[in-house]
Design a protein around this motif. Structure first.
Motif, PDB file in Angstrom:
ATOM      1  N   ALA A   3      -5.048   7.766   0.488  1.00 21.21           N
ATOM      2  CA  ALA A   3      -5.567   6.537   1.002  1.00 21.21           C
ATOM      3  C   ALA A   3      -4.405   5.398   0.647  1.00 21.21           C
ATOM      4  CB  ALA A   3      -6.609   6.068   0.021  1.00 21.21           C
ATOM      5  N   VAL A   4      -3.509   5.270  -0.448  1.00 20.36           N
ATOM      6  CA  VAL A   4      -2.360   4.551  -0.486  1.00 20.36           C
ATOM      7  C   VAL A   4      -1.659   4.700   0.423  1.00 20.36           C
ATOM      8  CG1 VAL A   4      -0.522   3.965  -1.853  1.00 20.36           C
ATOM      9  CG2 VAL A   4      -3.009   4.341  -3.058  1.00 20.36           C
ATOM     10  N   GLU A   5      -1.251   5.736   0.910  1.00 19.91           N
ATOM     11  CA  GLU A   5      -0.012   6.143   1.894  1.00 19.91           C
ATOM     12  C   GLU A   5      -0.634   5.503   3.165  1.00 19.91           C
ATOM     13  OE1 GLU A   5       2.855   7.296  -0.073  1.00 19.91           O
ATOM     14  OE2 GLU A   5       2.834   7.395   1.962  1.00 19.91           O
ATOM     15  N   ARG A   6      -1.715   5.808   3.544  1.00 22.51           N
ATOM     16  CA  ARG A   6      -2.600   5.329   4.992  1.00 22.51           C
ATOM     17  C   ARG A   6      -2.575   3.688   4.923  1.00 22.51           C
ATOM     18  NH1 ARG A   6      -8.100   6.086   4.784  1.00 22.51           N
ATOM     19  NH2 ARG A   6      -7.408   7.792   3.597  1.00 22.51           N
ATOM     20  N   ARG A   7      -2.758   2.979   3.741  1.00 21.94           N
ATOM     21  CA  ARG A   7      -2.835   1.634   3.586  1.00 21.94           C
ATOM     22  C   ARG A   7      -1.468   1.034   3.828  1.00 21.94           C
ATOM     23  NH1 ARG A   7      -6.153  -1.438  -0.278  1.00 21.94           N
ATOM     24  NH2 ARG A   7      -5.524  -3.102   1.156  1.00 21.94           N
ATOM     25  N   LEU A   8      -0.607   1.868   3.268  1.00 22.07           N
ATOM     26  CA  LEU A   8       0.912   1.312   3.391  1.00 22.07           C
ATOM     27  C   LEU A   8       1.556   1.479   4.846  1.00 22.07           C
ATOM     28  CD1 LEU A   8       3.455   0.437   1.590  1.00 22.07           C
ATOM     29  CD2 LEU A   8       3.958   3.006   1.463  1.00 22.07           C
ATOM     30  N   GLN A  10      -0.255   1.181   7.416  1.00 23.50           N
ATOM     31  CA  GLN A  10      -1.073   0.180   8.108  1.00 23.50           C
ATOM     32  C   GLN A  10      -0.412  -1.235   7.710  1.00 23.50           C
ATOM     33  OE1 GLN A  10      -5.070   0.306   6.672  1.00 23.50           O
ATOM     34  NE2 GLN A  10      -5.673   1.747   8.089  1.00 23.50           N
ATOM     35  N   PHE A  11       0.084  -1.272   6.785  1.00 23.22           N
ATOM     36  CA  PHE A  11       0.791  -2.805   6.076  1.00 23.22           C
ATOM     37  C   PHE A  11       2.197  -2.724   7.046  1.00 23.22           C
ATOM     38  CE2 PHE A  11       2.230  -6.141   3.975  1.00 23.22           C
ATOM     39  CZ  PHE A  11       3.658  -5.781   3.750  1.00 23.22           C
ATOM     40  N   SER A  14       1.415  -3.211  10.731  1.00 24.24           N
ATOM     41  CA  SER A  14       1.154  -4.629  11.153  1.00 24.24           C
ATOM     42  C   SER A  14       2.252  -5.718  10.640  1.00 24.24           C
ATOM     43  CB  SER A  14      -0.063  -5.103  10.155  1.00 24.24           C
ATOM     44  OG  SER A  14       0.486  -5.288   8.790  1.00 24.24           O
TER      45      SER A  14
END
Length: 140
Positions: A3-8, A10-11, A14
């Motif tokens: 989940a952390v890798e996925r949010r990273l 996405q960041f 963006s």
């Protein structure tokens, strides 16, 4: 970790190409810091500072001080003059002089602007006259 890798990811998506933008040169004598690794154990950044508590904000303290002084002056039967003088002070403090304007910022009063330039949305006498006589705008 996933989940952390996925949010990273996405960041980074963006943020776009902000990382690819050229960085300013380091001052002489300072070596460039190594780039953090892209793995899950990347360099840990400190958390942003917590905002000041509500009671420690300057505007709130000023308003509270004003209210206490208003109550004191009202007790002395001078509440109305205190209120009126404080309103006059706030009007004076709220206006900015021409020296405090940002470069390129126009005044709301066209006589203070270079060449008497009007700001967008200003109703001029010529525009009012055109609209009263139902004439088309110049250049149309």
């Amino acid at each position: 970790s996933a989940a952390v890798e996925r949010r990273l990811a996405q960041f980074r998506a963006s943020r776009g190409n902000a990382a690819a933008a050229p960085r300013p040169a380091d001052p002489p004598g300072v070596s460039a810091a190594p780039e953090p690794s892209e793995g899950p154990r990347a360099a840990v950044r400190p958390a942003p500072a917590a905002p000041a508590p509500v009671w420690a904000r300057p505007l709130l303290l000023k308003v509270l001080l004003w209210a206490v002084l208003l109550a004191l002056f009202a007790e002395l039967e001078l509440g109305l003059p205190y209120f009126v003088l404080s309103l006059l002070y706030w009007m004076y403090a709220g206006t900015r002089g021409p020296a405090e304007r940002r470069p390129g910022e126009l005044s709301a009063y066209s006589v203070f602007n270079p060449g008497c330039a009007a700001i967008a949305g200003t109703l001029t006498a010529e525009q009012l006259e055109r609209e009263l006589h139902y004439r088309p705008a110049a250049g149309r």
